[in-house]
Design a protein around this motif. Structure first.
Motif, PDB file in Angstrom:
ATOM      1  N   ARG A   1       0.798  -1.288   0.026  1.00  0.00           N
ATOM      2  CA  ARG A   1      -0.119  -0.080   0.057  1.00  0.00           C
ATOM      3  C   ARG A   1       0.716   1.230   0.115  1.00  0.00           C
ATOM      4  NH1 ARG A   1      -3.093  -2.885   3.944  1.00  0.00           N
ATOM      5  NH2 ARG A   1      -1.866  -1.727   5.552  1.00  0.00           N
ATOM      6  N   GLN A   2       1.990   1.141   0.858  1.00  0.00           N
ATOM      7  CA  GLN A   2       2.926   2.542   0.720  1.00  0.00           C
ATOM      8  C   GLN A   2       3.474   2.574  -0.518  1.00  0.00           C
ATOM      9  OE1 GLN A   2       5.359   1.580   3.936  1.00  0.00           O
ATOM     10  NE2 GLN A   2       3.888   2.438   5.900  1.00  0.00           N
ATOM     11  N   GLN A   3       3.875   1.589  -1.181  1.00  0.00           N
ATOM     12  CA  GLN A   3       4.703   1.808  -2.520  1.00  0.00           C
ATOM     13  C   GLN A   3       3.459   2.217  -3.653  1.00  0.00           C
ATOM     14  OE1 GLN A   3       7.949   1.279  -3.150  1.00  0.00           O
ATOM     15  NE2 GLN A   3       7.206   2.348  -5.321  1.00  0.00           N
ATOM     16  N   GLN A   4       2.254   1.890  -3.614  1.00  0.00           N
ATOM     17  CA  GLN A   4       1.352   2.593  -4.315  1.00  0.00           C
ATOM     18  C   GLN A   4       0.965   3.827  -3.942  1.00  0.00           C
ATOM     19  OE1 GLN A   4      -1.980  -0.053  -3.324  1.00  0.00           O
ATOM     20  NE2 GLN A   4      -2.126  -0.908  -5.451  1.00  0.00           N
ATOM     21  N   GLN A   5       1.260   4.256  -2.819  1.00  0.00           N
ATOM     22  CA  GLN A   5       1.054   5.805  -2.223  1.00  0.00           C
ATOM     23  C   GLN A   5       2.193   6.677  -2.834  1.00  0.00           C
ATOM     24  OE1 GLN A   5       0.536   5.595   1.801  1.00  0.00           O
ATOM     25  NE2 GLN A   5      -1.741   5.490   1.765  1.00  0.00           N
ATOM     26  N   ILE A   6       3.489   6.061  -2.703  1.00  0.00           N
ATOM     27  CA  ILE A   6       4.516   6.582  -3.371  1.00  0.00           C
ATOM     28  C   ILE A   6       4.428   6.869  -4.881  1.00  0.00           C
ATOM     29  CG2 ILE A   6       7.181   6.516  -3.518  1.00  0.00           C
ATOM     30  CD1 ILE A   6       7.252   5.095  -0.793  1.00  0.00           C
ATOM     31  N   ASP A   7       4.169   5.740  -5.474  1.00  0.00           N
ATOM     32  CA  ASP A   7       3.851   5.858  -6.790  1.00  0.00           C
ATOM     33  C   ASP A   7       3.012   7.056  -7.339  1.00  0.00           C
ATOM     34  OD1 ASP A   7       5.879   3.803  -7.115  1.00  0.00           O
ATOM     35  OD2 ASP A   7       4.247   2.189  -7.638  1.00  0.00           O
ATOM     36  N   LEU A   8       1.881   7.043  -6.527  1.00  0.00           N
ATOM     37  CA  LEU A   8       0.814   7.886  -6.920  1.00  0.00           C
ATOM     38  C   LEU A   8       1.441   9.379  -6.782  1.00  0.00           C
ATOM     39  CD1 LEU A   8      -2.043   8.754  -7.847  1.00  0.00           C
ATOM     40  CD2 LEU A   8      -2.522   8.518  -5.381  1.00  0.00           C
ATOM     41  N   LEU A   9       2.195   9.732  -5.521  1.00  0.00           N
ATOM     42  CA  LEU A   9       2.599  10.813  -5.110  1.00  0.00           C
ATOM     43  C   LEU A   9       3.683  11.209  -6.369  1.00  0.00           C
ATOM     44  CD1 LEU A   9       2.861  10.584  -1.490  1.00  0.00           C
ATOM     45  CD2 LEU A   9       1.303  12.065  -2.704  1.00  0.00           C
ATOM     46  N   GLN A  10       4.480  10.286  -6.778  1.00  0.00           N
ATOM     47  CA  GLN A  10       5.566  10.572  -7.652  1.00  0.00           C
ATOM     48  C   GLN A  10       4.948  11.203  -9.016  1.00  0.00           C
ATOM     49  OE1 GLN A  10       7.951   7.018  -7.524  1.00  0.00           O
ATOM     50  NE2 GLN A  10       9.255   8.079  -6.379  1.00  0.00           N
ATOM     51  N   ALA A  11       3.625  10.371  -9.548  1.00  0.00           N
ATOM     52  CA  ALA A  11       3.194  10.728 -10.677  1.00  0.00           C
ATOM     53  C   ALA A  11       2.361  11.996 -10.565  1.00  0.00           C
ATOM     54  CB  ALA A  11       1.857   9.739 -10.922  1.00  0.00           C
ATOM     55  N   GLN A  12       2.105  12.586  -9.405  1.00  0.00           N
ATOM     56  CA  GLN A  12       1.486  13.983  -9.155  1.00  0.00           C
ATOM     57  C   GLN A  12       2.503  15.061  -9.238  1.00  0.00           C
ATOM     58  OE1 GLN A  12      -0.671  13.204  -5.612  1.00  0.00           O
ATOM     59  NE2 GLN A  12      -2.496  12.847  -6.381  1.00  0.00           N
ATOM     60  N   ILE A  13       3.720  14.619  -8.738  1.00  0.00           N
ATOM     61  CA  ILE A  13       4.934  15.374  -8.745  1.00  0.00           C
ATOM     62  C   ILE A  13       5.301  15.814 -10.276  1.00  0.00           C
ATOM     63  CG2 ILE A  13       7.257  15.831  -7.967  1.00  0.00           C
ATOM     64  CD1 ILE A  13       6.470  14.641  -5.302  1.00  0.00           C
ATOM     65  N   ARG A  14       5.458  14.944 -11.046  1.00  0.00           N
ATOM     66  CA  ARG A  14       5.887  14.976 -12.204  1.00  0.00           C
ATOM     67  C   ARG A  14       4.917  15.716 -13.131  1.00  0.00           C
ATOM     68  NH1 ARG A  14       7.496   9.629 -11.792  1.00  0.00           N
ATOM     69  NH2 ARG A  14       5.515   8.825 -12.238  1.00  0.00           N
ATOM     70  N   GLU A  15       3.750  15.402 -12.916  1.00  0.00           N
ATOM     71  CA  GLU A  15       2.465  16.321 -13.646  1.00  0.00           C
ATOM     72  C   GLU A  15       2.571  17.693 -13.338  1.00  0.00           C
ATOM     73  OE1 GLU A  15      -2.413  16.456 -13.679  1.00  0.00           O
ATOM     74  OE2 GLU A  15      -1.443  14.642 -13.479  1.00  0.00           O
ATOM     75  N   LEU A  16       2.636  17.920 -11.903  1.00  0.00           N
ATOM     76  CA  LEU A  16       2.912  19.516 -11.338  1.00  0.00           C
ATOM     77  C   LEU A  16       4.199  20.153 -12.081  1.00  0.00           C
ATOM     78  CD1 LEU A  16       1.827  19.137  -7.721  1.00  0.00           C
ATOM     79  CD2 LEU A  16       0.725  20.279  -9.367  1.00  0.00           C
TER      80      LEU A  16
END
Length: 66
Positions: free
Chosen positions: A28-43
């Motif tokens: 679950r934590q890895q899924q959250q990290i992946d999502l946050l990294q994708a959001q940072i790339r988008e920003l």
């Protein structure tokens, strides 16, 4: 001797349960990290200028209280 074996089996079962719970938590934590990294790339992409050769207008960067 029988009680020791039973006690070891109980400890083993509990350890396996704890290990499985830790694996689920890490997943679950890895899924959250992946999502946050994708959001940072988008920003980051949103903040990049559309035309890098275009000069920046410093007036756009003046804070609103000036």
């Amino acid at each position: 001797m029988e009680s020791r074996i039973t006690e070891l089996e109980i400890k083993l079962a509990l350890s396996e349960d704890h290990l499985e719970e830790l694996n689920r938590t890490i997943f679950r934590q890895q899924q959250q990290i992946d999502l946050l990294q994708a959001q940072i790339r988008e920003l980051y992409q949103l903040m990049q200028p559309t035309d890098p050769t275009e000069p920046r207008n410093l007036r756009d960067e003046i804070p609103p209280h000036y």
